[in-house]
Motif scaffolding. Sequence first.
Motif, PDB file in Angstrom:
ATOM      1  N   ALA A 228      -1.774  21.402 -11.884  1.00 51.37           N
ATOM      2  CA  ALA A 228      -0.319  21.422 -11.750  1.00 51.37           C
ATOM      3  C   ALA A 228       0.210  22.805 -12.122  1.00 51.37           C
ATOM      4  CB  ALA A 228       0.322  20.368 -12.650  1.00 51.37           C
ATOM      5  N   ASP A 229       1.329  23.160 -11.491  1.00 51.00           N
ATOM      6  CA  ASP A 229       2.027  24.405 -11.834  1.00 51.00           C
ATOM      7  C   ASP A 229       2.958  24.212 -13.026  1.00 51.00           C
ATOM      8  OD1 ASP A 229       1.247  26.118  -9.384  1.00 51.00           O
ATOM      9  OD2 ASP A 229       1.986  24.251  -8.503  1.00 51.00           O
ATOM     10  N   LEU A 230       3.383  22.970 -13.256  1.00 49.41           N
ATOM     11  CA  LEU A 230       4.257  22.654 -14.379  1.00 49.41           C
ATOM     12  C   LEU A 230       3.886  21.285 -14.918  1.00 49.41           C
ATOM     13  CD1 LEU A 230       6.794  23.282 -16.151  1.00 49.41           C
ATOM     14  CD2 LEU A 230       8.142  22.058 -14.422  1.00 49.41           C
ATOM     15  N   VAL A 231       3.765  21.181 -16.242  1.00 54.85           N
ATOM     16  CA  VAL A 231       3.514  19.910 -16.927  1.00 54.85           C
ATOM     17  C   VAL A 231       4.676  19.663 -17.883  1.00 54.85           C
ATOM     18  CG1 VAL A 231       2.004  18.654 -18.516  1.00 54.85           C
ATOM     19  CG2 VAL A 231       1.007  20.137 -16.749  1.00 54.85           C
ATOM     20  N   VAL A 232       5.301  18.497 -17.792  1.00 52.44           N
ATOM     21  CA  VAL A 232       6.437  18.146 -18.649  1.00 52.44           C
ATOM     22  C   VAL A 232       6.065  16.935 -19.485  1.00 52.44           C
ATOM     23  CG1 VAL A 232       8.871  17.542 -18.761  1.00 52.44           C
ATOM     24  CG2 VAL A 232       8.048  19.006 -16.899  1.00 52.44           C
ATOM     25  N   ASP A 233       6.153  17.072 -20.796  1.00 54.04           N
ATOM     26  CA  ASP A 233       5.931  15.961 -21.719  1.00 54.04           C
ATOM     27  C   ASP A 233       7.227  15.183 -21.857  1.00 54.04           C
ATOM     28  OD1 ASP A 233       5.391  14.242 -23.820  1.00 54.04           O
ATOM     29  OD2 ASP A 233       5.580  15.801 -25.351  1.00 54.04           O
ATOM     30  N   ALA A 234       7.278  14.003 -21.247  1.00 54.53           N
ATOM     31  CA  ALA A 234       8.428  13.103 -21.364  1.00 54.53           C
ATOM     32  C   ALA A 234       7.963  11.745 -21.853  1.00 54.53           C
ATOM     33  CB  ALA A 234       9.143  12.980 -20.015  1.00 54.53           C
ATOM     34  N   ILE A 235       6.929  11.761 -22.701  1.00 59.50           N
ATOM     35  CA  ILE A 235       6.318  10.508 -23.153  1.00 59.50           C
ATOM     36  C   ILE A 235       7.218   9.770 -24.132  1.00 59.50           C
ATOM     37  CG2 ILE A 235       4.319   9.520 -24.364  1.00 59.50           C
ATOM     38  CD1 ILE A 235       2.653  11.820 -23.241  1.00 59.50           C
ATOM     39  N   GLY A 236       8.058  10.505 -24.860  1.00 59.91           N
ATOM     40  CA  GLY A 236       8.943   9.861 -25.822  1.00 59.91           C
ATOM     41  C   GLY A 236       8.666  10.366 -27.227  1.00 59.91           C
TER      42      GLY A 236
ATOM     43  N   ILE B 178      19.752   8.229 -23.479  1.00 62.69           N
ATOM     44  CA  ILE B 178      19.618   8.390 -22.031  1.00 62.69           C
ATOM     45  C   ILE B 178      20.468   9.538 -21.532  1.00 62.69           C
ATOM     46  CG2 ILE B 178      20.042   7.297 -19.801  1.00 62.69           C
ATOM     47  CD1 ILE B 178      19.270   4.639 -21.007  1.00 62.69           C
ATOM     48  N   ILE B 179      21.684   9.665 -22.049  1.00 63.16           N
ATOM     49  CA  ILE B 179      22.546  10.732 -21.550  1.00 63.16           C
ATOM     50  C   ILE B 179      22.016  12.099 -21.965  1.00 63.16           C
ATOM     51  CG2 ILE B 179      24.168  10.751 -23.483  1.00 63.16           C
ATOM     52  CD1 ILE B 179      24.929  11.259 -19.742  1.00 63.16           C
ATOM     53  N   ILE B 180      21.402  12.207 -23.159  1.00 64.87           N
ATOM     54  CA  ILE B 180      20.792  13.471 -23.564  1.00 64.87           C
ATOM     55  C   ILE B 180      19.629  13.800 -22.631  1.00 64.87           C
ATOM     56  CG2 ILE B 180      19.511  14.654 -25.388  1.00 64.87           C
ATOM     57  CD1 ILE B 180      22.519  14.378 -25.899  1.00 64.87           C
TER      58      ILE B 180
ATOM     59  N   GLY C 196      13.419  15.028 -23.459  1.00 61.18           N
ATOM     60  CA  GLY C 196      13.759  13.686 -23.921  1.00 61.18           C
ATOM     61  C   GLY C 196      13.493  13.520 -25.409  1.00 61.18           C
ATOM     62  N   ASP C 197      12.989  12.346 -25.794  1.00 64.53           N
ATOM     63  CA  ASP C 197      12.719  12.065 -27.204  1.00 64.53           C
ATOM     64  C   ASP C 197      11.619  12.934 -27.783  1.00 64.53           C
ATOM     65  OD1 ASP C 197      14.691  10.201 -27.258  1.00 64.53           O
ATOM     66  OD2 ASP C 197      13.391   8.458 -27.495  1.00 64.53           O
TER      67      ASP C 197
ATOM     68  N   ALA D 144      12.858   6.599 -38.275  1.00 63.81           N
ATOM     69  CA  ALA D 144      13.341   7.963 -38.517  1.00 63.81           C
ATOM     70  C   ALA D 144      13.536   8.686 -37.193  1.00 63.81           C
ATOM     71  CB  ALA D 144      12.355   8.726 -39.398  1.00 63.81           C
ATOM     72  N   GLY D 145      14.455   9.636 -37.207  1.00 60.17           N
ATOM     73  CA  GLY D 145      14.678  10.495 -36.054  1.00 60.17           C
ATOM     74  C   GLY D 145      14.126  11.885 -36.309  1.00 60.17           C
ATOM     75  N   HIS D 146      13.983  12.662 -35.238  1.00 62.50           N
ATOM     76  CA  HIS D 146      13.520  14.040 -35.392  1.00 62.50           C
ATOM     77  C   HIS D 146      14.213  14.942 -34.383  1.00 62.50           C
ATOM     78  CE1 HIS D 146      10.409  12.553 -32.380  1.00 62.50           C
ATOM     79  NE2 HIS D 146      11.004  13.530 -31.737  1.00 62.50           N
ATOM     80  N   HIS D 147      14.295  16.210 -34.728  1.00 58.28           N
ATOM     81  CA  HIS D 147      14.868  17.241 -33.859  1.00 58.28           C
ATOM     82  C   HIS D 147      13.915  18.429 -33.905  1.00 58.28           C
ATOM     83  CE1 HIS D 147      18.268  20.338 -32.994  1.00 58.28           C
ATOM     84  NE2 HIS D 147      17.725  19.904 -31.871  1.00 58.28           N
ATOM     85  N   ARG D 148      13.232  18.685 -32.798  1.00 58.17           N
ATOM     86  CA  ARG D 148      12.215  19.742 -32.746  1.00 58.17           C
ATOM     87  C   ARG D 148      12.830  21.001 -32.143  1.00 58.17           C
ATOM     88  NH1 ARG D 148       7.820  15.189 -30.968  1.00 58.17           N
ATOM     89  NH2 ARG D 148       7.481  14.423 -33.090  1.00 58.17           N
ATOM     90  N   LEU D 149      12.762  22.089 -32.906  1.00 55.36           N
ATOM     91  CA  LEU D 149      13.498  23.310 -32.572  1.00 55.36           C
ATOM     92  C   LEU D 149      12.605  24.270 -31.784  1.00 55.36           C
ATOM     93  CD1 LEU D 149      15.201  23.733 -36.067  1.00 55.36           C
ATOM     94  CD2 LEU D 149      16.057  22.503 -34.064  1.00 55.36           C
ATOM     95  N   TYR D 150      12.326  23.899 -30.549  1.00 56.39           N
ATOM     96  CA  TYR D 150      11.481  24.747 -29.700  1.00 56.39           C
ATOM     97  C   TYR D 150      12.122  26.108 -29.444  1.00 56.39           C
ATOM     98  CZ  TYR D 150       8.135  21.061 -28.507  1.00 56.39           C
ATOM     99  OH  TYR D 150       7.148  20.109 -28.561  1.00 56.39           O
TER     100      TYR D 150
END
Length: 451
Positions: A172-180, A332-334, A318-319, A298-304
């Motif tokens: 693939a040219d692009l891989v997107v992690d949207a697993i949650g 969902i809206i995020i 996503g998550d 718990a929630g998390h916010h990853r600062l890429y």
Amino acid sequence: MKTHGDHAVVCGAGMAGLLTACALAGRYRHVTLIERDRLDGGMAARRGVPQGPHVHALFRLDDVVERLCPGLSDALVSKGAHHASARDMWMEVLGVTWRPSLDRRVVSASRPFLEHHLRNRVLNAPGVRILSGCQVTGVLQDPHGRRVTGVHVSHLGALDDPGAARPECIEADLVVDAIGRTGRGRAWLESLGYPCPPEQKMTVGVRYASRTFRMRTVQPPVSYTFVAPRQDSRRGLVLAAQENGTWVVSQTCYGDTRPPGDGDEFLEYACRLLPDEAAKAVQDAEPLSPISTYHFAAGHHRLYSKVRHHPQGLLSTGDSLCALNPVYGTGIIIAAQLALHLRHCLDEAAGGTGGTDDLAERFYHGAGRITRGAWQLNVLLDRLLNPTANSTPATRLATAALRRVIRRADQDKLLADAFLEAMEHSRPARLLRPHIMLRALAPGARSGRSA
């Protein structure tokens, strides 16, 4: 439309993955979604979505969802989803009750319904396919370690024959992690020798109990009732219309409080929290499902955006980027905003000369703006409604300002609408604007009854 490569892979075919595929369709010749759950084309709840039986709705239809998937909301409504205005809501927060006056379209339906129809729509786009019953076990990289070039996939085989799993490599040219929330993006970065992003965490400890009903002779007076967790009982509730005349009651509770475990107890607590007319409707309703429970610890916010170097060809969304308390219904809206932003980054690259070599940097820079406000608002609301949790002096000050806005919401429509807009757009700073604060702090503001 200029394409950016031959193949994009999206890991995860939940709402974030499907919305991401909408953004990638047409920008890549082929888009493959890889999903661990087996998808048979039906609308059954999925094991990989434990929050699936609980309340779901689509907000910000016109400025986000329709720009990403034109015609989606009308298609959902034509299939039976409930379509209403934000004016058809009743809200209770900190014991203050009000009806919003904003005319905003809302589509409400169960998670399996939303996923099923969005998935069918995505699969109708040229070049899009789904591999279900497959697990992404790692990523491929080029010899220099600068670019992700695909994924390792394990086909899980039959349920009664785990030894039948078959490995495969997909380029693939692009891989997107949207697993949650369990997304593997950070682990893949580490395996490639890249630094992991810093992470903010927030202990939440909220539990859900949900059940679906069909109303008989009495109908609730509004299509969406939101009761924020009360500080005396630490319990809250949402009653929402769903597809084809069904309704869902989702009860929430914090801390050591446990959600109701049987039908009588569930009904008793629901009627304690609901306004009288809605309670009568639920008492008279026919249960259609067992009680489903869910725990969000718990929630998390990853600062890429704080990471200076990213491998080319790998993104998280996503998550995997920002996991928020589901009580506030912003996940969902995020995910849709992030997908729309990704599309913009790709279109911007198509119009320039740099291509997609710096796609990760540009995507995470804008994604940080999207998730930052949502995270800040979730922290404020959680510290307001769950005051036993730890908070900083700055958070306590902002929470006090938010409390003043809420406690005048039933007296001042401008403040009520400002609160809903802040929720809708995940921008708590809107509540701290001078004209809002002046109205919230005006003499005569009552303190609000005990929540």
